[in-house]
Design a protein around this motif. Structure first.
Motif, short mmCIF file in Angstrom:
data_model
loop_
_atom_site.label_atom_id
_atom_site.label_comp_id
_atom_site.label_asym_id
_atom_site.label_seq_id
_atom_site.Cartn_x
_atom_site.Cartn_y
_atom_site.Cartn_z
N MET A 130 -35.38 -22.50 111.00
CA MET A 130 -35.66 -22.23 112.41
C MET A 130 -34.87 -23.19 113.33
N ILE A 131 -34.12 -22.63 114.25
CA ILE A 131 -33.42 -23.46 115.23
C ILE A 131 -34.31 -23.60 116.45
N ARG A 132 -34.65 -24.83 116.81
CA ARG A 132 -35.58 -25.06 117.92
C ARG A 132 -34.81 -25.27 119.22
N VAL A 133 -35.05 -24.38 120.19
CA VAL A 133 -34.22 -24.34 121.40
C VAL A 133 -35.03 -24.64 122.66
N LEU A 134 -34.43 -25.38 123.57
CA LEU A 134 -35.00 -25.59 124.91
C LEU A 134 -34.08 -24.90 125.91
N ILE A 135 -34.68 -24.15 126.83
CA ILE A 135 -33.88 -23.46 127.84
C ILE A 135 -34.14 -24.05 129.23
N ALA A 136 -33.06 -24.30 129.98
CA ALA A 136 -33.19 -24.76 131.37
C ALA A 136 -32.45 -23.79 132.28
N GLU A 137 -33.16 -23.25 133.25
CA GLU A 137 -32.59 -22.22 134.13
C GLU A 137 -33.51 -22.12 135.34
N ASP A 138 -32.96 -22.17 136.54
CA ASP A 138 -33.84 -22.25 137.71
C ASP A 138 -34.38 -20.90 138.17
N GLN A 139 -33.74 -19.82 137.78
CA GLN A 139 -34.26 -18.52 138.19
C GLN A 139 -35.27 -18.04 137.16
N SER A 140 -36.53 -18.12 137.55
CA SER A 140 -37.64 -17.82 136.63
C SER A 140 -37.42 -16.56 135.82
N MET A 141 -37.01 -15.51 136.51
CA MET A 141 -36.90 -14.23 135.83
C MET A 141 -35.84 -14.28 134.75
N ILE A 142 -34.72 -14.94 135.05
CA ILE A 142 -33.65 -15.07 134.06
C ILE A 142 -34.10 -15.98 132.92
N LEU A 143 -34.82 -17.01 133.27
CA LEU A 143 -35.36 -17.91 132.25
C LEU A 143 -36.24 -17.12 131.26
N GLY A 144 -37.15 -16.35 131.82
CA GLY A 144 -38.03 -15.54 130.97
C GLY A 144 -37.25 -14.53 130.15
N ALA A 145 -36.24 -13.93 130.78
CA ALA A 145 -35.47 -12.90 130.09
C ALA A 145 -34.64 -13.49 128.95
N LEU A 146 -34.05 -14.65 129.20
CA LEU A 146 -33.27 -15.29 128.14
C LEU A 146 -34.19 -15.69 126.98
N ALA A 147 -35.36 -16.17 127.33
CA ALA A 147 -36.31 -16.56 126.28
C ALA A 147 -36.70 -15.33 125.45
N ALA A 148 -36.92 -14.20 126.13
CA ALA A 148 -37.27 -12.97 125.42
C ALA A 148 -36.13 -12.57 124.48
N LEU A 149 -34.92 -12.71 125.00
CA LEU A 149 -33.74 -12.36 124.21
C LEU A 149 -33.66 -13.20 122.94
N LEU A 150 -33.87 -14.49 123.08
CA LEU A 150 -33.74 -15.39 121.92
C LEU A 150 -34.92 -15.27 120.97
N ASP A 151 -36.08 -14.96 121.51
CA ASP A 151 -37.25 -14.82 120.65
C ASP A 151 -37.13 -13.63 119.71
N MET A 152 -36.23 -12.71 120.04
CA MET A 152 -36.01 -11.57 119.17
C MET A 152 -35.26 -11.97 117.90
N GLU A 153 -34.60 -13.11 117.95
CA GLU A 153 -33.84 -13.56 116.79
C GLU A 153 -34.79 -14.23 115.79
N ALA A 154 -34.62 -13.87 114.55
CA ALA A 154 -35.55 -14.36 113.53
C ALA A 154 -35.43 -15.86 113.30
N ASP A 155 -34.22 -16.37 113.45
CA ASP A 155 -34.01 -17.78 113.09
C ASP A 155 -34.00 -18.72 114.30
N ILE A 156 -34.38 -18.19 115.48
CA ILE A 156 -34.37 -19.02 116.69
C ILE A 156 -35.75 -19.03 117.32
#
Lengths: 198, 198
Positions: free
Chosen positions: B1-27
């Motif tokens: 498991m690769i443990r990732v921290l995301i920093a992004e000021d636009q909430s919606m983009i932050l949430g969307a990127l997190a959703a995108l990465l959460d779809m990956e099995a190893d992230i």
DNA sequence: GCCCGCCGATGACAGTTGTCATGCCGGATT
DNA sequence: AATCCGGCATGACAACTGTCATCGGCGGGC
């Protein structure tokens, strides 16, 4: 199932938004477009329930897309970075049902889609108030001149480009500066851009 | 498991990127931050493998964040809208391992995280070439003056703000205009901004 | 020590910009 | 027909901007 089309020019954001919405049980992303023109074509092809679109895109802006979809079955939600009253105003004039900021929490997007699909409207609260109180006071010519001036073009250059005399260009700029309460052309252009009038 | 921290000021983009990465099995997205400062604090707390960050954020930019994390275990990937050579340069100077554009396909983000986590580097190809060929010719003073001039401030106003004489301000502007091959202060500011030098 | 670059300043000059008064034209209103 | 308004123009004037030459101070490199 709510069938959604997404238009957004930044691929990564497009993919991320789609991933976000695909997590919702009652929402299905049936098509994605990288600009307004493709979005319009895909909307005709797939007949989506809701169109989620950015504003600033190549080929065709989200505002133009909303205008082109006006009167059709699909309901349009604008999702943009820009809290510009002029954009909201133009969006509402184009019959848009929702206007969200990318600053808003991610879950609001899915909620907005449901609300709009059910016949409701969703406007970013930061903008709802300001939208109607400040109206674009500029004439078309003033806007043209201001756009170019804001890009650093000299009065002479603007005159050449628009086939006007240099004095006339200075008159328009002076008018615009006065209307916007600015100290010079650059500030005037900034103000107008911030409001979404350019 | 690769443990990732995301920093992004636009909430919606932050949430969307997190959703995108959460779809990956190893992230695994272990933390999210809305600005650089919070990201720095959360990085200390959660010790992520990879930090994915935007550049333009309030409180602390992604470039500053990268600098602050320099030498630590976490590897930094910048994800930004801006294809500015100066940004890439500064990012690389800050020890960043990846620099992606939001224009790139969504799947490249997960790929980049894996590559960087494995010890590799990922640089947006559009920028790799241009980055080193154009170097910022401006002095710090010239940058300061140009920033303010680009916002529509007059020479006198800039002089007051920076505690300089008006003549000196005009000299710096003239210098900058010359170095950048511009016709006036506004164009000079635009060029410098486009390159990422401001 | 000397040269160079950056910083800061002054003065002078030409060119650009911002303002204002004034004028002409054509289309819409009344 | 008279009036008004927006678009376009001119001329004049003051203010601001861009350039150049010149000056002094400070620090670093050779």
């Amino acid at each position: 199932m709510i069938r959604v089309l997404i238009a957004e020019d930044q691929s990564m954001i497009l993919g991320a938004l789609a991933a976000l919405l695909d997590m919702e049980a009652d929402i299905e992303v049936i098509a994605r477009a990288g600009d307004g023109k493709k979005a319009l074509a895909l909307a005709g092809e797939h007949d989506p329930d809701v169109v989620v679109t950015d504003i600033e895109m190549p080929a065709m802006t989200g505002l133009e897309l909303a205008g082109a979809l006006r009167g059709q079955r699909a309901k349009v939600i604008i999702v943009t970075t820009f809290a510009r009253p002029g954009y909201l105003r133009r969006a509402l004039d184009a019959g848009v049902r929702g206007y969200l900021l990318k600053d808003a929490p991610a879950k609001q997007l899915a909620d907005a889609i449901r609300t709009v699909h059910a016949g409701g409207k969703v406007i970013a609260p930061e903008l709802a108030a300001e939208a109607w109180e400040s109206d674009d006071p500029l004439s078309e010519r003033e806007r043209q001149v201001l756009r170019l001036a804001g890009d650093g073009m000299s009065s002479g250059g603007i005159a050449d480009q628009l086939h006007l005399s240099e004095g006339t260009v200075r008159n328009y700029l002076s008018e615009a500066i006065g209307k916007l309460g600015a100290a010079n052309r650059v500030e005037a252009a900034r103000i107008a851009r911030r409001k979404g009038w350019l």
